[in-house]
Design a protein around this motif. Structure first.
Motif, mmCIF file in Angstrom:
data_model
loop_
_atom_site.group_PDB
_atom_site.id
_atom_site.type_symbol
_atom_site.label_atom_id
_atom_site.label_comp_id
_atom_site.label_asym_id
_atom_site.label_seq_id
_atom_site.Cartn_x
_atom_site.Cartn_y
_atom_site.Cartn_z
ATOM 1 N N ALA A 159 48.091 97.938 59.563
ATOM 2 C CA ALA A 159 47.037 96.772 59.464
ATOM 3 C C ALA A 159 45.639 97.056 59.480
ATOM 4 N N ALA A 160 45.345 98.443 60.236
ATOM 5 C CA ALA A 160 44.117 98.717 60.387
ATOM 6 C C ALA A 160 43.693 99.355 59.412
ATOM 7 N N VAL A 161 44.623 100.128 58.638
ATOM 8 C CA VAL A 161 44.374 100.936 57.398
ATOM 9 C C VAL A 161 44.208 99.925 56.213
ATOM 10 N N VAL A 162 44.924 98.811 56.032
ATOM 11 C CA VAL A 162 44.973 97.814 55.310
ATOM 12 C C VAL A 162 43.523 97.111 55.374
ATOM 13 N N MET A 163 43.249 96.954 56.446
ATOM 14 C CA MET A 163 41.719 96.076 56.584
ATOM 15 C C MET A 163 40.577 97.149 56.072
ATOM 16 N N ASP A 164 40.815 98.405 56.408
ATOM 17 C CA ASP A 164 39.741 99.273 55.924
ATOM 18 C C ASP A 164 39.744 99.436 54.867
ATOM 19 N N VAL A 165 40.795 99.626 53.958
ATOM 20 C CA VAL A 165 40.791 99.572 52.443
ATOM 21 C C VAL A 165 40.074 98.384 51.850
ATOM 22 N N ALA A 166 40.538 97.156 52.475
ATOM 23 C CA ALA A 166 39.823 96.019 51.749
ATOM 24 C C ALA A 166 38.557 95.881 52.227
ATOM 25 N N ARG A 167 38.064 96.457 53.114
ATOM 26 C CA ARG A 167 36.526 96.242 53.485
ATOM 27 C C ARG A 167 35.873 97.219 52.454
ATOM 28 N N GLU A 168 36.357 98.352 52.267
ATOM 29 C CA GLU A 168 35.814 99.199 51.177
ATOM 30 C C GLU A 168 35.926 98.690 49.671
ATOM 31 N N LEU A 169 36.713 97.938 49.455
ATOM 32 C CA LEU A 169 36.922 97.243 48.096
ATOM 33 C C LEU A 169 35.933 96.138 48.022
ATOM 34 N N ARG A 170 35.724 95.510 48.955
ATOM 35 C CA ARG A 170 34.565 94.346 48.937
ATOM 36 C C ARG A 170 33.216 94.844 48.798
ATOM 37 N N LEU A 171 32.956 96.208 49.069
ATOM 38 C CA LEU A 171 31.868 96.610 48.799
ATOM 39 C C LEU A 171 31.651 97.365 47.552
ATOM 40 N N SER A 172 32.696 97.332 46.778
ATOM 41 C CA SER A 172 32.688 98.048 45.658
ATOM 42 C C SER A 172 32.855 97.270 44.482
ATOM 43 N N GLN A 173 32.265 97.661 43.257
ATOM 44 C CA GLN A 173 32.546 96.989 41.925
ATOM 45 C C GLN A 173 33.850 97.668 41.293
ATOM 46 N N PHE A 174 34.371 98.848 41.624
ATOM 47 C CA PHE A 174 35.538 99.582 41.154
ATOM 48 C C PHE A 174 36.714 98.641 41.566
ATOM 49 N N ALA A 175 37.553 98.272 40.568
ATOM 50 C CA ALA A 175 38.751 97.487 41.154
ATOM 51 C C ALA A 175 39.960 98.045 40.832
ATOM 52 N N PRO A 176 40.980 98.150 41.601
ATOM 53 C CA PRO A 176 42.307 98.775 41.454
ATOM 54 C C PRO A 176 43.089 98.172 39.985
ATOM 55 N N ALA A 177 43.150 99.064 39.161
ATOM 56 C CA ALA A 177 43.844 98.992 37.825
ATOM 57 C C ALA A 177 45.495 99.300 37.641
ATOM 58 N N ALA A 178 45.729 100.284 38.456
ATOM 59 C CA ALA A 178 47.070 100.894 38.687
ATOM 60 C C ALA A 178 47.372 101.488 40.009
ATOM 61 N N GLU A 179 48.553 101.370 40.086
ATOM 62 C CA GLU A 179 49.124 101.820 41.470
ATOM 63 C C GLU A 179 50.518 102.688 41.209
ATOM 64 N N GLU A 180 50.607 103.701 41.923
ATOM 65 C CA GLU A 180 51.781 104.676 41.587
ATOM 66 C C GLU A 180 51.925 104.992 40.127
ATOM 67 N N LEU A 181 50.994 105.371 39.446
ATOM 68 C CA LEU A 181 50.877 105.642 38.002
ATOM 69 C C LEU A 181 51.646 107.164 37.993
ATOM 70 N N ARG A 182 52.827 106.909 37.073
ATOM 71 C CA ARG A 182 53.745 108.144 37.161
ATOM 72 C C ARG A 182 53.141 108.788 35.572
ATOM 73 N N PHE A 183 53.232 110.092 35.535
ATOM 74 C CA PHE A 183 53.316 111.201 34.508
ATOM 75 C C PHE A 183 54.669 111.721 34.475
ATOM 76 N N ALA A 184 55.476 111.078 33.571
ATOM 77 C CA ALA A 184 56.951 111.663 33.735
ATOM 78 C C ALA A 184 57.601 111.000 32.522
ATOM 79 N N PRO A 185 58.850 111.912 32.120
ATOM 80 C CA PRO A 185 59.501 111.513 31.004
ATOM 81 C C PRO A 185 60.144 110.128 31.245
ATOM 82 N N GLY A 186 59.767 109.030 30.302
ATOM 83 C CA GLY A 186 60.280 107.586 30.438
ATOM 84 C C GLY A 186 59.284 106.977 31.437
ATOM 85 N N GLY A 187 58.168 107.516 31.857
ATOM 86 C CA GLY A 187 57.345 106.850 32.939
ATOM 87 C C GLY A 187 55.953 106.357 31.893
#
Length: 358
Positions: free
Chosen positions: A10-38
């Motif tokens: 929970a502490a890690v999640v809250m820390d990431v959330a605090r950082e994102l509130r200070l940022s104009q960069f927004a998550p666009a992709a998660e676990e983005l794979r470079f792989a055959p069929g990915g």
């Protein structure tokens, strides 16, 4: 233990959330794979002796757009302690995040949707325990935790983009830089330096492919001390007979950011090495070692030279070697001339004169 793990998560999640509130960069992709069929194809590298495909997965990609230009950064979560180590990078280790950064940039260009790389960041996926002395203010523990939660990595040296990454007044809480007397200091790279870094990183991978395809299997571990040795985690350690086999261990010192960028160097320069890096091996045979001892030393020395030249080649250098042979009589005449001249006598030792006596 379960309650503690939930609390830490929970502490890690809250820390990431605090950082994102200070940022104009927004998550666009998660676990983005470079792989055959990915979602993205494997990363292909073409070396001199063949090609290779690299697969992998990016934890998170954040995007920010301003004035028609899209910027992106690569995020990697780390449950352990991870530094952005310039020495490791210079010697071809821990290239993963930068490979993803430049591969995604290249893919976006190919699809007609270019994005500018804004950096790579390691995000701590942990909440460390902090020891307090009796009577010490608990606020001290919070300050120490905040220090540990600063991101490590490399970011684009563009103040507008940096302020978009994190809104700050005097200095950022999360990003790996700070204001200095003459400007920003820290783990920063200009667009030109990022382009040079891309060339360097791709060259390192291509050199590794050539080495793998050459069949080279001699042990050649990196060793930076008892707590930082490749041998510590090697899958083949139980079958490695260091007591009877010659193992060429690579050791290297820490590298500052300034030294790193200087090592990549400007293109088009030329450097001359008089006598090169072979002199040490030759002098040892001529002046000190027995032939038997020299053979073992020479084998290890040649591997070290080959590794050094491989790194030069991977960095884009063209290595030209010139061997000049002269007879023993001519060498004796030249040494004697140097020895007899008071201005140059210091250049000739008694050992060197002894090697050319009749």
């Amino acid at each position: 233990l379960s309650a503690r793990n939930r609390q830490e998560a929970a502490a890690v999640v809250m820390d990431v959330a605090r950082e994102l509130r200070l940022s104009q960069f927004a998550p666009a992709a998660e676990e983005l794979r470079f792989a055959p069929g990915g979602p993205l194809p494997p990363i292909e590298y073409r070396a001199k002796s063949g090609s290779g495909l690299l697969t992998g997965q990016i934890d998170r990609v954040d995007i920010y757009e301003a004035d028609g230009t899209r910027y992106f950064r690569i995020i990697d979560y780390k449950t352990g302690h991870k530094d952005f180590d310039y020495a490791e990078l210079l010697y071809g280790k821990n290239l993963q995040m930068l490979l993803y950064l430049f591969a995604l940039e290249s893919y976006q260009k190919q699809t007609g949707q270019p994005m500018q790389p804004a950096g790579v960041l390691y995000v701590p996926g942990r909440c460390d325990m902090v020891k307090l002395k009796p009577g010490e203010d608990p606020a001290h523990a919070d300050n120490e935790r905040r220090k540990d939660l600063r991101r490590k990595g490399l970011v684009l040296n563009d103040e507008a983009v940096l302020h978009a990454m994190e809104s700050y007044e005097k200095k950022p809480q999360y990003l790996p830089f700070a204001p200095g007397p003459d400007g920003l200091i820290g783990d920063l790279a200009s667009p030109a330096q990022l382009a040079e870094l891309e060339r360097f990183v791709n060259g390192q991978v291509e050199a590794m492919i050539d080495e793998i395809l050459s069949g080279a299997t001699a042990p050649n571990p990196i060793d930076r001390g008892p707590s930082d040795s490749e041998c510590k985690y090697c899958d083949f350690s139980s079958a490695c007979h260091k007591d009877v086999c010659s193992v060429n261990t690579r050791r290297f010192a820490s590298v500052t950011p300034e030294e790193f960028w200087q090592a990549l160097g400007p293109r088009g320069d030329m450097t001359l090495y008089e006598r090169g890096w072979y002199t040490a091996a030759a002098r040892r045979l001529v002046y000190t070692d027995s032939e038997a001892n020299h053979a073992a030393h020479l084998q290890a020395y040649r591997r070290a030279v080959s590794e050094f030249e491989r790194q030069l080649s991977a960095d884009g250098y063209v290595v030209l070697k010139f061997f000049v042979h002269i007879s023993k009589d001519v060498q004796k005449k030249r040494l004697k001339g140097l020895h007899d001249n008071p201005d140059t006598a210091w250049r000739v030792s008694d050992e060197e004169l002894a090697t050319v006596k009749d």
